[in-house]
Design an enzyme around this catalytic site. Structure first.
Site, PDB file in Angstrom:
ATOM      1  N   ASN A  93      12.734  85.040  76.052  1.00 37.36           N
ATOM      2  CA  ASN A  93      12.628  86.489  76.136  1.00 37.36           C
ATOM      3  C   ASN A  93      11.247  86.975  75.708  1.00 37.36           C
ATOM      4  O   ASN A  93      10.430  87.363  76.531  1.00 37.36           O
ATOM      5  CB  ASN A  93      13.720  87.156  75.286  1.00 37.36           C
ATOM      6  CG  ASN A  93      13.867  88.630  75.557  1.00 37.36           C
ATOM      7  OD1 ASN A  93      12.939  89.286  76.011  1.00 37.36           O
ATOM      8  ND2 ASN A  93      15.035  89.177  75.289  1.00 37.36           N
ATOM      9  N   ASP A  94      10.990  86.927  74.412  1.00 39.93           N
ATOM     10  CA  ASP A  94       9.753  87.494  73.884  1.00 39.93           C
ATOM     11  C   ASP A  94       8.515  86.809  74.456  1.00 39.93           C
ATOM     12  O   ASP A  94       7.471  87.455  74.625  1.00 39.93           O
ATOM     13  CB  ASP A  94       9.739  87.385  72.355  1.00 39.93           C
ATOM     14  CG  ASP A  94      10.944  88.093  71.734  1.00 39.93           C
ATOM     15  OD1 ASP A  94      11.224  89.229  72.142  1.00 39.93           O
ATOM     16  OD2 ASP A  94      11.600  87.490  70.870  1.00 39.93           O
TER      17      ASP A  94
END
Length: 463
Positions: free
Chosen positions: A390-391
């Protein structure tokens, strides 16, 4: 034996250096591990045959008990729990340093550093440093283990005046070390241990889960310096050299991790990565709505692609999906698709986490690329298959100056023709930061368990 032992310790030290060099690359990691094992065996045997050993009962008992626990743990531990395991091991190294320092302080004659109440000042300084760093490592690693295990919240747990509190405790440690050197006070020595234990907690508890890769490597460095400090107390050159190697390599790795996140080491210690951001509602990002796809959609797109880049993240680790991901890649390659893997430096919960998982699944090393080597290739990729990351794929790091991760190098997955994003839900990542990639025009969200979704995609491709 007095002349042979230093030589054997030197051989062990060289083997440890070769082990570190071997572990720096997947293709030589097994050889590096063997060097490390051989070096440790020589070190243990050399210590056991020295004339200074009065009895072997407790030593053999400790080896049997510790070896049994270690073997059972290694056989039962899941690959997804490796970060927790590493943090737990760091705590034990710190605790060992504390125990040795306590033993040396209360029985200095046995270590040749003076008599009770009249210990050499140099030895007192070494013991105070070793016990302080060891205690900080122990309690800090316990907190890190709790955060990684989910027992303690991964969100930054800050409190008012925490930085001033930590500074005061650090100054107190310096003052108490000086008092121990001047007076040899037992109560002040135990006070150093108590203050260090508290400081280890207050240093790590405010740090958010997104910074855990840096913290794991930092605690690794601490454990090395603690061992080196106790090595001086024990007058053991191997422990000094090994501790310095671990301490230095951990510090370098922490720097690499910080660079990979575009953050200074001080900003990591200050904590709060993504703490103040409120996740975007699942309905959309601004006036956009996410496109939700199925396994059949993903299978059709990938089967008709020429180039696919797989981006693994912690979600793949949690679902233990690395084997089915490799199976999917093998099937795609059988259909003439070029498949590669893109690894971000801080993907997962510890440095090299994704590399270990892919190696366990027997993914060929030449198909795995680091960020700098593959980032430019996303523009030519037909599909970017993001599984549980994600990040490290958040484009806000490049185009949103208000984002906490602004400036952090990320994988340019949004440049692929199609982004297939496998995720359990539309929630934010571990750092608690919104990801506009979910709502990109070329993004198809595949919501569900990473392993189950990939298995369904494999079945759809085969059928």
């Amino acid at each position: 034996m007095e002349t042979l032992a230093p030589l054997l310790y030197l051989v062990s030290s060289v083997l440890f250096i070769l082990a570190l060099r071997g572990l720096s690359h997947p293709e030589t990691s097994r050889q590096g591990l063997n060097f490390g094992i051989l070096g440790m065996c020589i070190a243990i045997l050399t210590t056991l045959i020295t004339p200074a050993i009065p009895s072997y009962g407790l030593i053999i008992g400790g080896i049997v008990i510790g070896g049994t626990i270690g073997t059972i743990t290694a056989l039962r531990i899941k690959m997804t729990a490796l970060p927790q395991l590493v943090a737990a091991f760091h705590s034990l190294v710190g605790l060992a340093a504390v125990c040795v320092a306590i033993a040396a302080f209360h029985n200095p004659e046995a270590y040749g550093i003076g008599t009770l109440g009249h210990i050499h000042i140099s030895s007192l300084i070494e013991m105070c440093l070793g016990v302080a760093i060891g205690a900080i490592t122990f309690s800090g690693s316990i907190v890190a283990w709790g955060k990684l295990q989910g027992i303690i919240s991964g969100k930054p747990l800050s409190f008012s005046g925490q930085h001033l509190f930590n500074i005061c405790f650090a100054l107190a440690l310096i003052l108490m070390t000086a008092l121990v050197c001047l007076t040899g006070s037992t109560s002040v020595f135990w006070g150093i241990i108590l203050v260090s234990l508290v400081l280890g907690v207050t240093l790590i508890i405010p740090i958010g889960g997104a910074d855990m890769p840096v913290i794991v490597s930092m605690l690794n460095s601490y454990s090395g310096w603690a061992a080196a400090g106790i090595g001086f107390t024990l007058q053991n050159p191997l422990l000094i050299i090994t501790g310095a190697l671990v301490g230095a390599s951990g510090a370098i790795l922490s720097y690499i991790m910080c660079k990979g996140m575009n953050r200074s080491f001080l900003s990591v210690l200050l904590g709060g990565f993504g703490a103040d951001h409120t996740p975007t509602a699942a309905g959309g990002y601004g006036d956009k709505a996410a496109k939700i796809g199925s396994a059949d959609d993903a299978a059709f797109i990938m089967k008709n692609a020429a180039r696919v880049i797989i981006v693994p993240g912690y979600g793949m680790a949690v679902a233990q999906a690395q084997h089915v991901v490799r199976e999917m890649a093998d099937i795609l390659k059988a259909h003439g698709v070029d498949v590669r893997y893109a690894i971000h430096p801080v993907a997962g919960r510890m440095p090299g986490h994704m590399n270990v998982l892919l190696a366990e699944a027997n993914v060929p090393y030449d198909e795995v690329f680091e960020l700098d080597d593959i980032n430019r290739d996303f523009a030519q990729a037909d599909v970017a298959y993001v599984i549980g990351a994600n990040d490290i794929t958040n484009p806000a790091a490049k185009n949103d100056s208000s984002s906490p991760i602004y400036g952090m190098p990320v994988l340019d997955v949004e440049r692929a023709k199609t982004v297939l994003f496998v995720k359990r839900s539309m929630g934010s990542g571990y750092a608690g930061i919104d990801n506009p990639l979910f709502f990109g025009d070329n993004t198809l969200m595949l919501l569900g368990d990473a392993k189950k979704m990939t298995e369904e995609i494999v079945k759809a491709i085969e059928s």
